[in-house]
Write a protein that holds these residues in place. Structure first.
Motif, short mmCIF file in Angstrom:
data_model
loop_
_atom_site.label_atom_id
_atom_site.label_comp_id
_atom_site.label_asym_id
_atom_site.label_seq_id
_atom_site.Cartn_x
_atom_site.Cartn_y
_atom_site.Cartn_z
N ASP A 337 1.22 -1.35 0.11
CA ASP A 337 0.16 -0.17 0.30
C ASP A 337 1.14 0.92 0.03
N ASN A 338 -0.04 2.57 -1.02
CA ASN A 338 1.16 3.90 -0.20
C ASN A 338 1.44 3.55 0.95
N GLY A 339 3.07 3.97 1.32
CA GLY A 339 2.90 5.27 2.41
C GLY A 339 3.56 3.73 3.23
N GLU A 340 3.29 2.20 2.76
CA GLU A 340 3.53 1.31 3.56
C GLU A 340 5.03 0.37 2.86
N GLU A 355 4.45 1.36 8.49
CA GLU A 355 4.51 2.00 8.08
C GLU A 355 6.35 3.22 7.61
N CYS A 356 6.15 3.78 6.74
CA CYS A 356 7.56 4.16 6.27
C CYS A 356 8.14 4.79 6.88
N GLY A 376 5.99 1.20 -0.88
CA GLY A 376 4.53 1.37 -2.03
C GLY A 376 4.54 2.40 -2.92
N ASN A 377 5.81 3.69 -2.33
CA ASN A 377 5.48 4.60 -2.95
C ASN A 377 7.14 4.89 -3.69
N GLU A 378 7.54 5.91 -3.51
CA GLU A 378 9.13 6.19 -3.93
C GLU A 378 9.67 6.66 -3.29
N SER A 398 8.89 2.14 -6.21
CA SER A 398 7.91 2.80 -7.31
C SER A 398 8.69 3.40 -8.58
#
Length: 419
Positions: A337-340, A355-356, A376-378, A398
């Motif tokens: 997930d985004n931020g994970e 969480e990141c 889950g993000n950059e 990503s």
């Protein structure tokens, strides 16, 4: 009379008395004969106490039994109030024991005076202080390009080089000074020119601990330099300009395209790259600015390792193609997930998800079992710093975000680089 920060106007009035009077007589007459005349809002004493008018400046002298002089009052009131105050001075009929008259000569707008001074000063600046003639847009751009090219080029061991060659993890080896200058023009600052086929020992030493791309002309001279580099230096990739073109003549877009199409140098990898026409796995693209290819060798080794069996024997092509879609990094990235952040051990088994913002603490408490991270993000600088401190070998995301310094001990993989 000096204006205060709030003074807007100066009231200038002339006085004449039929007898000898002094300054104190004039001031007393003004205060005494205007008191109560204009009401409490425009009482001179109250206005002076509240700094709405300045201290009166009185200059008076006597000759032949009569006195003449001037009165100047600074006002912070508006235009109407200042006009009423000025008119009230003309109601004065006596100064001391003598009959007298007061006549307003001028109400000076301080801002108008300042504007006039600005205009006169601006005329002088425009006429006398501009350095040289006006420069057109084309001249401006040419001058900037010229300054950038001359200002950025340096030397590395006596060879023409970009300013980042000494500290960069990735280096471009080109033929000469003209090539270095053209690359600088388009923001590539990590190139060094060998200046001929006799490759200096310093260049050979430079290539031992850097990711090196030979960017040479597609002619006999370039082929000879590449052959010698292959014998004395450690070259990782080879890039060529389009047929019939030289590196020194390429545009920024052509430089980007040539570097994107670079191939692994030497061995079967070069042949495979040439046949497929694709960039080798793990190679990072450039956007025309400085090539940042730190960790290329490590990613290439990782790809080669993934292509072998448990005993180190090569797998056949069918087996490799069948397994590419099942690589854990691809699956974990799609699933994150985004931020994970997904934490993996050395066997790429999932050991946890956080969480990141919290995974730095998770790494500190993980007893070194985390070998890879999938975010889950950059991938940004914060992620890389935490991964480096936690001895993580691989970070997958990503895309690569804003990164000032890439840790040399981390293999960075983005989604476009995954099989």
């Amino acid at each position: 009379m000096q204006a205060s920060e709030t003074t807007k106007y100066f009231i200038h009035a002339n006085l004449r008395a039929d007898g000898v009077v002094e300054r104190s007589d004039v001031v007393g007459a003004i205060y005494g004969q205007t008191e109560g005349l204009l009401g409490e809002d425009l009482d001179l004493r109250d206005l002076q106490d509240s700094d709405k008018i300045s201290r009166m400046e009185v200059d008076v002298g006597s000759s032949n039994g009569s006195s003449r002089g001037t009165v100047t009052i600074g006002s912070s009131l508006d235009r109407v109030e200042t006009s009423v105050l000025a008119a009230s001075l003309e109601t004065i009929e006596r100064i001391g024991p003598c009959e007298a008259t007061v006549e307003v000569e001028l109400v000076e707008d301080v801002r108008t005076t300042k504007r006039k001074e600005i205009v006169e000063r601006a005329k002088y600046i425009h006429r006398e202080m501009f350095d040289g003639a006006a420069m057109g847009t084309g001249e401006m751009l040419d001058e900037v390009r010229k300054g950038v090219r001359k200002g950025d080029i340096t030397e590395y061991a006596g060879l023409p080089a970009g300013p980042n060659v000494k500290d960069s993890d990735a280096v471009l080896v080109v033929e000469g000074r003209a090539d270095v200058l053209n690359l600088l023009k388009y923001g590539v600052k990590n190139a060094v020119g060998v200046e001929g086929t006799d490759v200096p020992d310093t260049v050979a030493e430079l290539t031992q601990d850097r990711t090196v791309t030979a960017f040479l002309d597609s002619d006999r001279g370039g082929d000879l330099i590449l052959k010698e580099l292959g014998q004395v230096a450690d070259i990782d990739y080879v890039a060529h300009p389009p047929d019939g073109r030289c590196v020194e003549d390429l545009s920024g877009e052509e430089i980007n395209e040539a570097l994107r199409d670079k191939r692994i140098f030497g061995g079967s990898e070069a042949s495979d790259g040439a046949e497929s026409g694709k960039e080798p796995a793990g190679a990072r693209k450039t956007d025309g600015t400085e090539s940042t290819e730190a960790g290329e060798r490590k990613r290439t080794e990782a790809v080669e390792t993934e292509g072998t069996g448990e005993a180190g024997e090569p797998k056949n092509a069918d087996e490799t193609e069948g397994e590419q879609e099942e690589l854990p990094f691809v699956e974990k990235l799609r699933d994150a997930d985004n931020g994970e952040a997904v934490l993996l051990d050395g066997e790429r088994h999932e050991v946890g998800r956080v969480e990141c913002d919290d995974f730095a603490e998770a790494l500190r408490n993980g007893d070194g079992e985390v070998d890879s991270i999938v975010v889950g993000n950059e991938i940004d600088q914060r992620v890389l710093d935490a991964a480096s401190q936690g001895n993580v070998e691989t970070v997958v995301g990503s895309e690569l975000g804003t990164v000032v310094k890439k840790p040399l001990d981390i293999n960075i993989v983005t989604e476009t680089e995954l099989p």
